[in-house]
Design a protein around this motif. Structure first.
Motif, PDB file in Angstrom:
ATOM      1  N   UNK A  28       0.840  -1.199   0.000  1.00  0.00           N
ATOM      2  CA  UNK A  28       0.000   0.000   0.000  1.00  0.00           C
ATOM      3  C   UNK A  28       0.875   1.250   0.000  1.00  0.00           C
ATOM      4  N   UNK A  29       1.917   1.259   0.816  1.00  0.00           N
ATOM      5  CA  UNK A  29       2.829   2.405   0.859  1.00  0.00           C
ATOM      6  C   UNK A  29       3.492   2.607  -0.496  1.00  0.00           C
ATOM      7  N   UNK A  65      -0.863   5.780   8.643  1.00  0.00           N
ATOM      8  CA  UNK A  65      -0.964   7.149   9.149  1.00  0.00           C
ATOM      9  C   UNK A  65      -0.579   7.200  10.625  1.00  0.00           C
ATOM     10  N   UNK A  66      -1.064   6.240  11.403  1.00  0.00           N
ATOM     11  CA  UNK A  66      -0.736   6.190  12.830  1.00  0.00           C
ATOM     12  C   UNK A  66       0.768   5.991  13.047  1.00  0.00           C
ATOM     13  N   UNK A  67       1.428   5.326  12.114  1.00  0.00           N
ATOM     14  CA  UNK A  67       2.873   5.084  12.205  1.00  0.00           C
ATOM     15  C   UNK A  67       3.688   6.242  11.639  1.00  0.00           C
ATOM     16  N   UNK A  68       3.020   7.216  11.042  1.00  0.00           N
ATOM     17  CA  UNK A  68       3.733   8.351  10.468  1.00  0.00           C
ATOM     18  C   UNK A  68       4.289   8.093   9.084  1.00  0.00           C
ATOM     19  N   UNK A  69       3.864   7.019   8.429  1.00  0.00           N
ATOM     20  CA  UNK A  69       4.375   6.682   7.105  1.00  0.00           C
ATOM     21  C   UNK A  69       3.613   7.371   5.988  1.00  0.00           C
ATOM     22  N   UNK A  70       2.379   7.809   6.266  1.00  0.00           N
ATOM     23  CA  UNK A  70       1.598   8.579   5.295  1.00  0.00           C
ATOM     24  C   UNK A  70       0.931   9.744   6.010  1.00  0.00           C
ATOM     25  N   UNK A  71       0.662  10.779   5.242  1.00  0.00           N
ATOM     26  CA  UNK A  71      -0.105  11.921   5.740  1.00  0.00           C
ATOM     27  C   UNK A  71      -1.438  11.911   5.011  1.00  0.00           C
ATOM     28  N   UNK A  72      -2.436  12.509   5.617  1.00  0.00           N
ATOM     29  CA  UNK A  72      -3.732  12.572   4.956  1.00  0.00           C
ATOM     30  C   UNK A  72      -4.291  13.975   5.069  1.00  0.00           C
ATOM     31  N   UNK A  73      -5.052  14.331   4.053  1.00  0.00           N
ATOM     32  CA  UNK A  73      -5.697  15.640   4.028  1.00  0.00           C
ATOM     33  C   UNK A  73      -7.123  15.451   3.555  1.00  0.00           C
ATOM     34  N   UNK A  81      -4.217  10.760   0.432  1.00  0.00           N
ATOM     35  CA  UNK A  81      -3.074  10.240   1.178  1.00  0.00           C
ATOM     36  C   UNK A  81      -1.780  10.530   0.437  1.00  0.00           C
ATOM     37  N   UNK A  82      -0.735  10.864   1.189  1.00  0.00           N
ATOM     38  CA  UNK A  82       0.589  11.140   0.637  1.00  0.00           C
ATOM     39  C   UNK A  82       1.629  10.386   1.464  1.00  0.00           C
ATOM     40  N   UNK A  83       2.571   9.751   0.803  1.00  0.00           N
ATOM     41  CA  UNK A  83       3.620   9.019   1.516  1.00  0.00           C
ATOM     42  C   UNK A  83       4.589   9.989   2.170  1.00  0.00           C
ATOM     43  N   UNK A  84       4.957   9.702   3.404  1.00  0.00           N
ATOM     44  CA  UNK A  84       5.971  10.488   4.106  1.00  0.00           C
ATOM     45  C   UNK A  84       7.193   9.631   4.413  1.00  0.00           C
ATOM     46  N   UNK A  85       7.114   8.333   4.077  1.00  0.00           N
ATOM     47  CA  UNK A  85       8.229   7.405   4.295  1.00  0.00           C
ATOM     48  C   UNK A  85       8.281   6.436   3.121  1.00  0.00           C
ATOM     49  N   UNK A  86       9.441   5.841   2.927  1.00  0.00           N
ATOM     50  CA  UNK A  86       9.572   4.781   1.926  1.00  0.00           C
ATOM     51  C   UNK A  86       9.557   3.443   2.663  1.00  0.00           C
ATOM     52  N   UNK A  87       9.811   2.347   1.949  1.00  0.00           N
ATOM     53  CA  UNK A  87       9.769   1.029   2.595  1.00  0.00           C
ATOM     54  C   UNK A  87      10.815   0.898   3.690  1.00  0.00           C
ATOM     55  N   UNK A  88      11.996   1.473   3.463  1.00  0.00           N
ATOM     56  CA  UNK A  88      13.037   1.430   4.500  1.00  0.00           C
ATOM     57  C   UNK A  88      12.581   2.226   5.716  1.00  0.00           C
TER      58      UNK A  88
END
Length: 148
Positions: A28-29, A65-73, A81-88
């Motif tokens: 999903x990410x 989102x709860x993990x901080x890996x995506x942001x939502x607006x 939804x927008x990614x704020x982290x990659x798989x690493x």
């Protein structure tokens, strides 16, 4: 008996349905990152082939989102939804969450380091040395738990 997603193709067997821990989150990410712009859950579902239930995609996005890996607006009645982290970054967030849940951080880190292959231990030492030389590279929205 587990309910099957409506409209989903019949799986070939249990192996076709089972995913490794975190694999669905990573997929999903990756779909959100690949979009390169804010996307709806429906668009993420389509990028993944449309076989997952919409509610499953929403659940995974909410967890990310709860993990901080995506942001939502907010976008109308739903979210983009927008990614704020990659798989690493997602793996690092998981590792950090596990470490934060332990009472004796030193013991956990010591055990982790002693179980690393020599090549990973060297890499970790290089990364730590680099972080000391370039503190801004490791800086971010950290709570300072890594200090001292």
């Amino acid at each position: 008996m587990k309910k099957r997603d409506a409209g989903a193709p019949e799986p070939a067997g249990d192996a076709a349905r089972r995913r490794g821990q975190g694999e669905l989150e990573a997929q999903v990410l990756a779909a959100v990152r690949a979009a390169g712009r804010p996307v709806t859950a429906g668009a993420v579902r389509e990028r993944l082939g449309g076989t997952l239930a919409y509610t499953t995609v929403i659940t995974i996005l909410t967890r990310l989102h709860a993990k901080g890996a995506v942001a939502r607006e907010r976008a109308g009645r739903s979210f983009e939804w927008t990614a704020t982290a990659d798989e690493a970054g997602l793996a690092a967030l998981r590792m950090r969450r596990l470490l934060d849940g332990e009472g004796d951080r030193e013991a956990v880190l010591a055990r982790f380091v002693t179980t690393l292959p020599a090549s990973d231990e060297r890499l970790l030492r290089e990364l730590l040395a680099r972080a000391e030389r370039e503190p801004e590279a490791g800086a971010g929205e950290d709570d300072g738990a890594g200090e001292g």
